[in-house]
Design a protein around this motif. Structure first.
Motif, PDB file in Angstrom:
ATOM      1  N   LEU A  33       0.840  -1.188   0.000  1.00 38.98           N
ATOM      2  CA  LEU A  33       0.000   0.000   0.000  1.00 38.98           C
ATOM      3  C   LEU A  33       0.879   1.242   0.000  1.00 38.98           C
ATOM      4  N   SER A  34       0.617   2.137  -0.945  1.00 40.43           N
ATOM      5  CA  SER A  34       1.343   3.398  -1.064  1.00 40.43           C
ATOM      6  C   SER A  34       0.333   4.534  -1.118  1.00 40.43           C
ATOM      7  N   PRO A  35       0.783   5.757  -0.870  1.00 43.35           N
ATOM      8  CA  PRO A  35      -0.146   6.883  -0.964  1.00 43.35           C
ATOM      9  C   PRO A  35      -0.832   6.921  -2.325  1.00 43.35           C
ATOM     10  N   SER A  36      -2.080   7.334  -2.328  1.00 43.17           N
ATOM     11  CA  SER A  36      -2.850   7.447  -3.556  1.00 43.17           C
ATOM     12  C   SER A  36      -2.115   8.333  -4.554  1.00 43.17           C
ATOM     13  N   GLU A  37      -2.145   7.948  -5.807  1.00 41.56           N
ATOM     14  CA  GLU A  37      -1.442   8.733  -6.824  1.00 41.56           C
ATOM     15  C   GLU A  37      -2.042  10.128  -6.986  1.00 41.56           C
TER      16      GLU A  37
ATOM     17  N   ASN B 244      -4.530  10.638   3.689  1.00 44.62           N
ATOM     18  CA  ASN B 244      -4.648   9.411   4.476  1.00 44.62           C
ATOM     19  C   ASN B 244      -5.265   8.259   3.683  1.00 44.62           C
ATOM     20  N   ILE B 245      -5.160   8.287   2.361  1.00 44.85           N
ATOM     21  CA  ILE B 245      -5.620   7.173   1.523  1.00 44.85           C
ATOM     22  C   ILE B 245      -4.398   6.478   0.935  1.00 44.85           C
ATOM     23  N   VAL B 246      -4.376   5.156   1.085  1.00 46.61           N
ATOM     24  CA  VAL B 246      -3.313   4.334   0.509  1.00 46.61           C
ATOM     25  C   VAL B 246      -3.956   3.280  -0.385  1.00 46.61           C
ATOM     26  N   GLU B 247      -3.218   2.859  -1.404  1.00 46.05           N
ATOM     27  CA  GLU B 247      -3.746   1.872  -2.339  1.00 46.05           C
ATOM     28  C   GLU B 247      -2.625   0.973  -2.826  1.00 46.05           C
ATOM     29  N   GLY B 248      -3.011  -0.202  -3.297  1.00 44.94           N
ATOM     30  CA  GLY B 248      -2.020  -1.129  -3.801  1.00 44.94           C
ATOM     31  C   GLY B 248      -2.662  -2.264  -4.553  1.00 44.94           C
ATOM     32  N   LYS B 249      -1.801  -3.088  -5.168  1.00 48.24           N
ATOM     33  CA  LYS B 249      -2.284  -4.213  -5.953  1.00 48.24           C
ATOM     34  C   LYS B 249      -1.266  -5.339  -5.852  1.00 48.24           C
ATOM     35  N   ALA B 250      -1.770  -6.569  -5.739  1.00 47.41           N
ATOM     36  CA  ALA B 250      -0.935  -7.772  -5.776  1.00 47.41           C
ATOM     37  C   ALA B 250      -1.651  -8.745  -6.692  1.00 47.41           C
TER      38      ALA B 250
ATOM     39  N   GLY C  98      -6.665  -5.772  -6.016  1.00 46.67           N
ATOM     40  CA  GLY C  98      -6.380  -4.373  -5.709  1.00 46.67           C
ATOM     41  C   GLY C  98      -7.086  -3.978  -4.427  1.00 46.67           C
ATOM     42  N   LEU C  99      -6.500  -3.041  -3.710  1.00 47.94           N
ATOM     43  CA  LEU C  99      -7.037  -2.646  -2.413  1.00 47.94           C
ATOM     44  C   LEU C  99      -6.783  -1.163  -2.203  1.00 47.94           C
ATOM     45  N   TRP C 100      -7.736  -0.477  -1.592  1.00 52.08           N
ATOM     46  CA  TRP C 100      -7.487   0.885  -1.129  1.00 52.08           C
ATOM     47  C   TRP C 100      -8.009   0.988   0.297  1.00 52.08           C
ATOM     48  N   CYS C 101      -7.322   1.781   1.090  1.00 54.51           N
ATOM     49  CA  CYS C 101      -7.687   1.950   2.495  1.00 54.51           C
ATOM     50  C   CYS C 101      -7.551   3.420   2.880  1.00 54.51           C
ATOM     51  N   GLN C 102      -8.374   3.836   3.800  1.00 59.03           N
ATOM     52  CA  GLN C 102      -8.237   5.148   4.408  1.00 59.03           C
ATOM     53  C   GLN C 102      -7.911   4.903   5.870  1.00 59.03           C
ATOM     54  N   TYR C 103      -6.887   5.579   6.375  1.00 63.93           N
ATOM     55  CA  TYR C 103      -6.489   5.342   7.759  1.00 63.93           C
ATOM     56  C   TYR C 103      -6.813   6.541   8.640  1.00 63.93           C
ATOM     57  N   PHE C 104      -7.052   6.199   9.899  1.00 63.66           N
ATOM     58  CA  PHE C 104      -7.371   7.165  10.945  1.00 63.66           C
ATOM     59  C   PHE C 104      -6.686   6.693  12.213  1.00 63.66           C
ATOM     60  N   THR C 105      -6.882   7.396  13.312  1.00 58.03           N
ATOM     61  CA  THR C 105      -6.442   6.899  14.608  1.00 58.03           C
ATOM     62  C   THR C 105      -7.646   6.867  15.542  1.00 58.03           C
ATOM     63  N   ASP C 106      -7.599   5.909  16.481  1.00 62.33           N
ATOM     64  CA  ASP C 106      -8.662   5.865  17.480  1.00 62.33           C
ATOM     65  C   ASP C 106      -8.290   6.803  18.632  1.00 62.33           C
ATOM     66  N   HIS C 107      -9.081   6.802  19.686  1.00 65.06           N
ATOM     67  CA  HIS C 107      -8.831   7.722  20.797  1.00 65.06           C
ATOM     68  C   HIS C 107      -7.574   7.381  21.596  1.00 65.06           C
TER      69      HIS C 107
END
Length: 131
Positions: free
Chosen positions: A64-68, A74-80, A84-93
């Motif tokens: 997963l690398s930063p979106s082009e 905070n969006i990363v995407e990748g392919k194997a 293909g997969l994309w994810c958005q990351y956050f943090t919890d409390h």
């Protein structure tokens, strides 16, 4: 955009074992409830995602690398292969990373870090040191 890159945490922030819970993208969706391991990729801002399941292929992580487009840092995407997969990351409390993801095959799931004995089993099976 260099400014967006400065907003991303260091890749080591994501190192660890995550519980993956959601649904598959099959015509009759099935529950997804397993573990994956995330490790930083050396040399660039990227994350390698490995399955923890016994007998799972360990040689081909999804990277997963930063979106082009870099519009949302905070969006990363990748392919194997065909996956293909994309994810958005956050943090919890508690400042742990949480990733919400969708695959090209329609699977949707959330990843959150675990710190119990399942983490030890996954890291040990992969021959990796514990974070």
């Amino acid at each position: 955009m260099a400014q967006a890159e400065t907003l991303r945490p260091d890749t080591s922030f994501f190192t660890g074992v995550y519980e993956r819970v959601g649904r598959s993208g099959a015509e009759a969706p099935a529950l997804i409830d397993d573990l994956v391991r995330i490790a930083p990729f050396e040399g660039a801002w990227a994350l390698d995602v490995f399955p923890c399941a016994t007998g799972a292929e360990q040689g081909a992580p999804i990277r997963l690398s930063p979106s082009e487009f870099n519009e949302v840092p905070n969006i990363v995407e990748g392919k194997a292969g065909r996956f293909g997969l994309w994810c958005q990351y956050f943090t919890d409390h508690s400042n742990y990373p949480i990733l919400t993801c969708q695959s090209e095959t329609g699977a949707r799931f959330t990843l959150w870090p675990i710190t119990d004995e399942r983490m030890t089993a996954c890291m040990t099976a992969a021959g990796q040191p514990l974070p």
